[in-house]
Design an enzyme around this catalytic site. Structure first.
Site, PDB file in Angstrom:
ATOM      1  N   HIS A 155       0.829  -1.228   0.000  1.00  0.00           N
ATOM      2  CA  HIS A 155       0.000   0.000   0.000  1.00  0.00           C
ATOM      3  C   HIS A 155       0.853   1.263   0.000  1.00  0.00           C
ATOM      4  CE1 HIS A 155      -3.284  -2.752   1.274  1.00  0.00           C
ATOM      5  NE2 HIS A 155      -2.347  -3.258   2.059  1.00  0.00           N
ATOM      6  N   SER A 276      13.945  22.216 -15.481  1.00  0.00           N
ATOM      7  CA  SER A 276      12.741  23.011 -15.704  1.00  0.00           C
ATOM      8  C   SER A 276      13.163  24.351 -16.279  1.00  0.00           C
ATOM      9  CB  SER A 276      12.022  23.207 -14.375  1.00  0.00           C
ATOM     10  OG  SER A 276      11.217  24.369 -14.431  1.00  0.00           O
ATOM     11  N   LYS A 282      15.202  22.331 -10.263  1.00  0.00           N
ATOM     12  CA  LYS A 282      14.548  21.073 -10.645  1.00  0.00           C
ATOM     13  C   LYS A 282      15.433  20.133 -11.447  1.00  0.00           C
ATOM     14  CE  LYS A 282      10.180  20.642 -10.852  1.00  0.00           C
ATOM     15  NZ  LYS A 282       9.246  19.747 -10.236  1.00  0.00           N
ATOM     16  N   GLU A 289       9.189   9.036 -16.602  1.00  0.00           N
ATOM     17  CA  GLU A 289       7.809   9.473 -16.818  1.00  0.00           C
ATOM     18  C   GLU A 289       7.339   9.154 -18.237  1.00  0.00           C
ATOM     19  OE1 GLU A 289       7.225  13.309 -13.950  1.00  0.00           O
ATOM     20  OE2 GLU A 289       8.577  13.538 -15.626  1.00  0.00           O
TER      21      GLU A 289
END
Ligand code: ARG
Length: 462
Positions: A155, A276, A282, A289
């Protein structure tokens, strides 16, 4: 030039013509198409269906076309309907009359079925190689992290401590099954369909076995209708690729989570991250992704194929032309993802301290504390209850179990003794679970060694 002008007196509408053509995407089958034609022509000559002089001319013509296409000196003319028409027209242009005999006893229906089977076989082979490389990377990385402790999750909550090696080897098993699935689908794809004709075979005395052998197929297809009308090998292929994507995507999801500041388990190398345009701090896990994102695209291809095929009456229907882009796109996507993923994994830095520190938190040793009591004779249900109380007490004190005093343990039950502290040491927790398939160092080492044997055996078979 069309292959079917004779019956027609009117012109095809130019948009309809463009709409029904497939050369924009099936041009990439040129190698398979020409190999198929070479084998077919050789067989026609051998069987006396065409003269051996014509067979010879065809062979020379096709060989030249293939060489020029490969070298890039011959451009595919996209005004043709499909790759089959282009190659045949080019052949006739080069050798005249003899070229017009190539299509004897053959239809584009069995021709395209052949091309697709050859394509799927070839791509499957390439994908198998890539999977072996990934398996190698995983087992090599696992070897380095037999003692790298991390929390195992259920979980997405910390559950029990494991090692990074064990976690990596879980993916090893998934990709190993993916590899085996590819081996398995080749068995069914490896059937040679030429001879089926448009749908009902042909009266020419074709030697199907010879064509099969020339093209390196294991079997012949067994029914002419089925040969030209099924694409289950394509669906099986894209399904197997979808599962590879599922596995890649789950791993990517974990990599994305692990790379967050909150987890801090890993650092993805600069080579596999992007920045970024506005936030200078970043470093984004874009590759992971994108692989996760491209999974949707491969599933989409599978659903397309299943849907295209689901209501087609036997035998060939033009709907089936829609198989190609789905199959090609799935193969291209998965090959690119495997390549990027393997590189990314090879360039990850694991933050061992962070992982091990995290493994100790969250009372991941509670199950083992309960098991400790069981080993001292307490029934498991009671041990579970007592340990629950122990955890609740420790939470109140803001301490880990190992930080409690013996008296505090004994307040819960006198069964606890001094040896509880050794039992709760994280390495001991993990190594006590050394049963086959478990996270204990010995068990994981065995799994790695078995894995390496699997890789070596299959590398040798390739
Ligand atoms: N481009 C077609 C396909 O991909 C080739 C077969 C054409 N056959 C036909 N009867 N129109 O399916």
């Amino acid at each position: 030039m069309k292959l079917w002008g004779g019956r027609f007196s009117g012109q095809t509408d130019s948009f309809a013509n463009f709409f029904q053509s497939s050369i924009m995407f099936d041009q990439r089958l040129f190698k398979h198409d020409i190999s198929g034609s070479l084998a077919h022509a050789k067989m026609l000559g051998k069987q006396g269906i065409i003269s051996s002089a014509d067979a010879h001319l065809i062979t020379q013509g096709l060989t030249g076309i293939l060489a020029e296409l490969e070298a890039g000196s011959l451009k595919i003319d996209l005004s043709f309907e499909d790759i089959h028409s282009f190659v045949e027209a080019e052949l006739v242009k080069r050798i005249g009359e003899a070229g017009k005999r190539l299509h004897t006893g053959r239809s584009r229906n069995d021709q395209v079925a052949l091309d697709m089977r050859m394509y799927v076989k070839e791509e499957t082979k390439a994908l198998k190689k890539q999977l072996l490389l990934l398996l190698e990377t995983l087992s090599e990385t696992a070897k380095l992290h037999l003692k790298t402790v991390m929390p195992g999750f259920t979980h997405l909550q910390k559950a029990q401590p494991i090692t990074l090696a064990h976690h990596l080897m879980a993916y090893f098993q998934m990709f190993k099954r993916d590899y085996e699935r590819l081996c398995d689908l080749i068995l069914r794809t490896d059937e040679m369909p030429l001879g089926a004709g448009a749908l009902a075979g042909t009266s020419y005395p074709l030697d199907r076995d010879l064509v099969k052998d020339l093209l390196g197929f294991k079997e012949l297809t067994k029914n002419s209708l089925d040969s030209v009308s099924d694409r289950d090998f394509c669906m099986e292929f894209v399904f197997s690729l979808s599962l590879i994507m599922t596995h890649l995507s789950r791993f990517c999801e974990e990599i994305i989570i692990w790379a967050t500041d909150s987890f801090g388990f890993i650092e993805i190398s600069d080579a596999y991250s992007t920045g970024s345009s506005i936030m200078p701090q970043k470093k984004n896990p874009d590759i992971a992704e994108l692989i996760r994102g491209k999974t949707g695209r491969v599933y989409g291809n599978l659903i397309s194929l299943l849907t295209v095929m689901k209501a087609l009456p036997l035998a060939y229907n033009k709907d089936m032309q829609e198989d190609k882009e789905a199959v090609f796109d799935a193969a291209d996507t998965v090959k690119a993802c495997l390549f990027a993923f393997t590189g990314m994994i090879e360039n990850i830095t694991f933050n061992k301290e962070k992982m091990s520190e995290s493994a100790g938190g969250g009372y991941t040793d509670a199950t083992d504390a309960a098991d400790y009591l069981v080993k001292k004779g307490v029934p498991f249900r009671e041990a579970h209850e007592m340990t629950g109380k122990l955890v609740s007490y420790a939470v109140g004190k803001n301490k880990r179990l190992g930080e409690l005093t013996l008296n505090e343990f004994k307040d819960i039950t006198p069964v606890f003794d001094e040896d509880i502290f050794t039992a709760l040491m994280v390495e001991n927790l993990i190594n006590s679970r050394s049963l086959p398939g478990g996270p204990g160092e010995k068990a994981v080492l065995n799994a790695i060694n078995d894995g390496i044997l699997f890789i070596r055996k299959n590398q040798a078979d390739e």
